[in-house]
Write an enzyme that holds these catalytic residues in place. Structure first.
Site, PDB file in Angstrom:
ATOM      1  N   ASN A   1      -9.838  -0.557  13.580  1.00 26.86           N
ATOM      2  CA  ASN A   1     -10.928   0.300  13.099  1.00 26.86           C
ATOM      3  C   ASN A   1     -12.237  -0.272  13.653  1.00 26.86           C
ATOM      4  OD1 ASN A   1     -13.034   1.392  11.590  1.00 26.86           O
ATOM      5  ND2 ASN A   1     -11.875   1.432   9.676  1.00 26.86           N
TER       6      ASN A   1
ATOM      7  N   CYS B   1     -18.982   4.307   8.956  1.00 22.51           N
ATOM      8  CA  CYS B   1     -18.020   4.801   9.962  1.00 22.51           C
ATOM      9  C   CYS B   1     -18.224   6.281  10.300  1.00 22.51           C
ATOM     10  CB  CYS B   1     -16.594   4.554   9.490  1.00 22.51           C
ATOM     11  SG  CYS B   1     -16.250   2.801   9.291  1.00 22.51           S
TER      12      CYS B   1
ATOM     13  N   HIS C   1     -12.027   9.603  12.812  1.00 24.87           N
ATOM     14  CA  HIS C   1     -12.412   8.190  12.762  1.00 24.87           C
ATOM     15  C   HIS C   1     -11.114   7.381  12.637  1.00 24.87           C
ATOM     16  CE1 HIS C   1     -13.720   4.360  11.456  1.00 24.87           C
ATOM     17  NE2 HIS C   1     -13.419   4.543  10.177  1.00 24.87           N
TER      18      HIS C   1
HETATM   19  O1  UT7 Z   1     -13.455   2.722   7.996  1.00 21.21           O
HETATM   20  C1  UT7 Z   1     -13.909   2.842   6.670  1.00 21.21           C
HETATM   21  C2  UT7 Z   1     -12.834   3.351   5.819  1.00 21.21           C
HETATM   22  N1  UT7 Z   1     -11.909   2.307   5.449  1.00 21.21           N
HETATM   23  C3  UT7 Z   1     -10.614   2.561   5.430  1.00 21.21           C
HETATM   24  O2  UT7 Z   1     -10.212   3.602   5.841  1.00 21.21           O
HETATM   25  C4  UT7 Z   1      -9.653   1.560   4.776  1.00 21.21           C
HETATM   26  C5  UT7 Z   1      -8.802   2.311   3.785  1.00 21.21           C
HETATM   27  N2  UT7 Z   1      -7.791   1.516   3.163  1.00 21.21           N
HETATM   28  C6  UT7 Z   1      -6.699   1.022   3.794  1.00 21.21           C
HETATM   29  O3  UT7 Z   1      -6.550   1.182   4.978  1.00 21.21           O
HETATM   30  C7  UT7 Z   1      -5.639   0.362   2.947  1.00 21.21           C
HETATM   31  O4  UT7 Z   1      -5.975   0.493   1.585  1.00 21.21           O
HETATM   32  C8  UT7 Z   1      -5.439  -1.123   3.295  1.00 21.21           C
HETATM   33  C9  UT7 Z   1      -4.804  -1.278   4.657  1.00 21.21           C
HETATM   34  C10 UT7 Z   1      -6.762  -1.865   3.220  1.00 21.21           C
HETATM   35  C11 UT7 Z   1      -4.482  -1.757   2.278  1.00 21.21           C
HETATM   36  O5  UT7 Z   1      -3.256  -1.031   2.244  1.00 21.21           O
HETATM   37  P1  UT7 Z   1      -2.638  -0.563   0.858  1.00 21.21           P
HETATM   38  O6  UT7 Z   1      -1.365   0.088   1.177  1.00 21.21           O
HETATM   39  O7  UT7 Z   1      -3.662   0.251   0.144  1.00 21.21           O
HETATM   40  O8  UT7 Z   1      -2.365  -1.935   0.137  1.00 21.21           O
HETATM   41  P2  UT7 Z   1      -2.931  -2.444  -1.267  1.00 21.21           P
HETATM   42  O9  UT7 Z   1      -4.383  -2.753  -1.186  1.00 21.21           O
HETATM   43  O10 UT7 Z   1      -2.458  -1.535  -2.360  1.00 21.21           O
HETATM   44  O11 UT7 Z   1      -2.146  -3.800  -1.424  1.00 21.21           O
HETATM   45  C12 UT7 Z   1      -0.713  -3.834  -1.638  1.00 21.21           C
HETATM   46  C13 UT7 Z   1      -0.278  -5.288  -1.697  1.00 21.21           C
HETATM   47  C14 UT7 Z   1      -1.118  -6.138  -2.637  1.00 21.21           C
HETATM   48  O12 UT7 Z   1      -0.252  -7.091  -3.234  1.00 21.21           O
HETATM   49  P3  UT7 Z   1       0.321  -6.833  -4.720  1.00 21.21           P
HETATM   50  O13 UT7 Z   1      -0.910  -6.744  -5.602  1.00 21.21           O
HETATM   51  O14 UT7 Z   1       1.076  -5.554  -4.662  1.00 21.21           O
HETATM   52  O15 UT7 Z   1       1.138  -8.046  -4.975  1.00 21.21           O
HETATM   53  C15 UT7 Z   1      -2.077  -6.855  -1.707  1.00 21.21           C
HETATM   54  O16 UT7 Z   1      -2.511  -8.098  -2.232  1.00 21.21           O
HETATM   55  O17 UT7 Z   1      -0.432  -5.876  -0.394  1.00 21.21           O
HETATM   56  C16 UT7 Z   1      -1.207  -7.074  -0.508  1.00 21.21           C
HETATM   57  N3  UT7 Z   1      -1.974  -7.239   0.741  1.00 21.21           N
HETATM   58  C17 UT7 Z   1      -1.449  -7.794   1.830  1.00 21.21           C
HETATM   59  N4  UT7 Z   1      -0.227  -8.297   2.087  1.00 21.21           N
HETATM   60  C18 UT7 Z   1       0.006  -8.765   3.315  1.00 21.21           C
HETATM   61  C19 UT7 Z   1      -3.257  -6.865   1.008  1.00 21.21           C
HETATM   62  N5  UT7 Z   1      -3.567  -7.172   2.276  1.00 21.21           N
HETATM   63  C20 UT7 Z   1      -2.454  -7.756   2.805  1.00 21.21           C
HETATM   64  C21 UT7 Z   1      -2.159  -8.270   4.073  1.00 21.21           C
HETATM   65  N6  UT7 Z   1      -0.909  -8.762   4.285  1.00 21.21           N
HETATM   66  N7  UT7 Z   1      -3.053  -8.275   5.085  1.00 21.21           N
END
Ligand code: UT7
Length: 355
Positions: free
Chosen positions: A291, A121, A261
């Protein structure tokens, strides 16, 4: 090749003189995703700020978007020839050959130097620095730089953590040799990497050959450890932005628009907060395209320029972060373009929504 040299001892700068973006017409909303994944609109909006994204149809590839964006950028610059075509992408049409030569040929630019940049990215900012180098070295007088990605072709559609984030698109700029002090001159770069974290964002590649048997579905698909990437993204983009500002002698108040980005709205706001920049100065349209990888900065620029959110004379800070890990930032003063950046959403076919 002769270049418009800036003056004795001053190498020519790369000056932005054309801009365009392009996204495929098929729209996938959060509601569409919620029909096939265990997710919902509220979760996606709260965690990412994304409402919808555009994705390619079966049979469409990265070069198809790159060609559309490139054609429009050339028209916006009122030029038909360039000396080099550079495509920043993580989703090339093929592992071999590079996508840029095919894009160049389809744009009637056969004969131009053409190569891809793989910095995930951060690819567009790395591409700007590479184009600036080609121009400063006198290798090229004009460069077409395209950031293009089709993450929908490598993300597992059943992976709810990643399928919600990414959209497909392309953004392109034309850079010409000019003076470092003129509007549009890109400069004061900061680029960096940390390969110790290569496993945080990964997909495909020759390492798979060392595994016994066929690569599994998971190994072929894109994988990202989102939470860790999130933390690195905020820190690295803010640090890179600060390094660039300091190199240029700009203060944070000198920045009219911060164009990061378009990873995730929370990340962008955290970087703005970290830098002490009012969030209103952050250019974002992540809500409507998601993204788009290496396309995200030029697409956001094309959108903001078409909507007159960015005007000639405004001072811009661009900053990016991606797998690798890689990061980078640069500055420019917005130029008066020969022709306005055209709309970036296909209007010939109309917009089609689908799950
Ligand atoms: O472009 C390259 C760079 N990439 C990025 O910038 C991505 C960076 N990361 C992110 O944007 C975020 O980490 C995400 C959007 C991918 C995830 O958000 P988060 O606030 O970090 O969530 P998390 O991974 O800590 O997940 C929290 C909870 C989990 O459940 P438990 O373990 O707390 O029960 C996940 O399983 O949310 C769950 N979860 C979802 N729930 C509903 C993960 N994806 C989803 C979803 N819908 N799509």
């Amino acid at each position: 090749m002769s270049t418009a040299v800036a003056g004795p001892c001053v190498p020519p700068a790369a000056v932005l003189c054309g801009l365009a973006g392009w996204v495929p017409s098929r729209v996938v909303t959060n509601e569409h995703l919620a029909r096939r994944l265990d997710t919902d609109d509220g979760w996606i909006r709260t965690r990412t700020g994304i409402r919808r994204r555009h994705v390619v149809d079966a049979g469409q590839a990265t070069s198809d978007l790159a060609v559309e964006a490139g054609r429009r950028a050339l028209a916006s610059a009122s030029v038909s020839r360039v000396d080099a075509v550079v495509v920043a992408t993580t989703t090339p049409d093929h592992t071999c050959p590079a996508t840029a030569p095919a894009v160049a040929a389809r744009l009637g630019l056969t004969g131009a130097a053409a190569f891809d940049i793989g910095a995930v990215c951060t690819g567009f900012v790395y591409g700007l620095a590479s184009a600036a180098g080609l121009i400063a070295a006198g290798v090229a007088e004009r460069v077409l730089l395209i950031g293009a990605d089709t993450y929908s072709t490598i993300v597992d559609p059943l992976d709810r953590a990643n399928a919600i984030i990414f959209g497909d698109g392309a953004g392109a700029v034309v850079l010409r040799a000019g003076h470092p002090d003129e509007p549009g001159a890109v400069g004061h770069f900061d680029l960096g990497s940390d390969g110790a974290h290569e496993d945080l964002v990964a997909a495909g590649g020759s390492r798979q050959r060392s595994l016994p048997g066929e690569p599994s579905r998971e190994e072929r698909h894109f994988a990202m450890r989102g939470k860790e990437v999130y933390r690195h993204a905020v820190t690295r983009m803010a640090e890179s932005a600060r390094a660039t500002l300091s190199r240029a002698g700009w203060k944070i108040d000198d920045v009219d628009h911060f164009v990061p980005h378009q990873a995730n709205l929370r990340i962008l706001h955290s970087v703005a907060d970290d830098l002490g920049l009012p969030r209103e100065r952050c250019v974002t349209h992540v809500d409507s395209v998601g993204n788009t990888g290496a396309a995200s900065i030029p697409l956001a620029l094309a959108d903001a320029a078409a909507g007159q959110q960015i005007r000639p004379g405004d001072r811009l800070l661009l900053t990016a972060f991606g797998g690798g890990l890689t990061w980078g930032a640069c500055l420019l003063t917005w130029p008066a373009l020969p022709a306005p950046a055209p709309a970036y959403i296909p209007d010939d076919q109309g917009e089609r929504t689908t799950s």
